[in-house]
Design a protein around this motif. Structure first.
Motif, PDB file in Angstrom:
ATOM      1  N   SER A  75       0.828  -1.210   0.000  1.00  0.00           N
ATOM      2  CA  SER A  75       0.000   0.000   0.000  1.00  0.00           C
ATOM      3  C   SER A  75       0.861   1.259   0.000  1.00  0.00           C
ATOM      4  N   LEU A  76       1.882   1.270   0.828  1.00  0.00           N
ATOM      5  CA  LEU A  76       2.778   2.430   0.879  1.00  0.00           C
ATOM      6  C   LEU A  76       3.523   2.616  -0.437  1.00  0.00           C
ATOM      7  N   GLU A  78       2.525   1.671  -3.403  1.00  0.00           N
ATOM      8  CA  GLU A  78       1.577   2.152  -4.414  1.00  0.00           C
ATOM      9  C   GLU A  78       1.300   3.635  -4.252  1.00  0.00           C
ATOM     10  N   LEU A  79       1.162   4.087  -3.009  1.00  0.00           N
ATOM     11  CA  LEU A  79       0.943   5.513  -2.764  1.00  0.00           C
ATOM     12  C   LEU A  79       2.135   6.333  -3.236  1.00  0.00           C
ATOM     13  N   ALA A  80       3.331   5.855  -2.940  1.00  0.00           N
ATOM     14  CA  ALA A  80       4.543   6.571  -3.358  1.00  0.00           C
ATOM     15  C   ALA A  80       4.652   6.604  -4.879  1.00  0.00           C
ATOM     16  N   SER A  82       2.169   6.388  -7.015  1.00  0.00           N
ATOM     17  CA  SER A  82       1.103   7.259  -7.513  1.00  0.00           C
ATOM     18  C   SER A  82       1.483   8.735  -7.359  1.00  0.00           C
ATOM     19  N   ALA A  83       2.068   9.072  -6.215  1.00  0.00           N
ATOM     20  CA  ALA A  83       2.485  10.463  -5.978  1.00  0.00           C
ATOM     21  C   ALA A  83       3.581  10.863  -6.953  1.00  0.00           C
TER      22      ALA A  83
END
Length: 124
Positions: A75-76, A78-80, A82-83
């Motif tokens: 999850s982390l 993927e967030l990174a 995406s950002a």
């Protein structure tokens, strides 16, 4: 690209290191070659469910706990990712051209004849 085998290997290594155990100890207990366990921890080999079960047993960690930690890491990541993609798509800012002030002209009655790429119009 996020590689699940790399995240899984990172979590396995952290679990082993938290316990202060060596690769040799865990590989012996799990009945897996030291080299193969090392490759799994480095994310170079894809571990089968049977192998993961043996490693989890050797580490005395439930597979669900291992997978939960991997899921959190994913999850982390993927967030990174995406950002980073959002930042890369940001519109580049052009440098402002020399400002020109026009006084005494009613609003809405100004016509500018110039290429659109060369003129920035800012309402005052």
């Amino acid at each position: 690209m996020i590689l699940l085998r790399r995240l899984l290997g990172d979590v396995l290594r952290r679990q082993r290191q938290r316990q202060g155990r060596t690769l040799r100890e865990v590989s012996s207990s799990a009945r897996v070659s030291l080299g193969y366990l090392s490759e799994v921890e480095r994310g170079q080999k894809e571990a089968s469910s049977e192998l993961l079960s043996a490693i989890c047993d050797a580490l005395d960690v439930r597979m669900s706990e291992l997978m939960r930690e991997v899921s959190d890491e994913l999850s982390l990541a993927e967030l990174a990712e995406s950002a980073a993609a959002t930042d890369a798509m940001a519109v580049p800012v052009r440098p402002m051209l020399n400002a020109v002030t026009v006084a005494g002209v009613p609003a809405g009655r100004v016509t500018i004849k110039a290429p659109a790429e060369a003129v920035d119009v800012v309402a005052a």
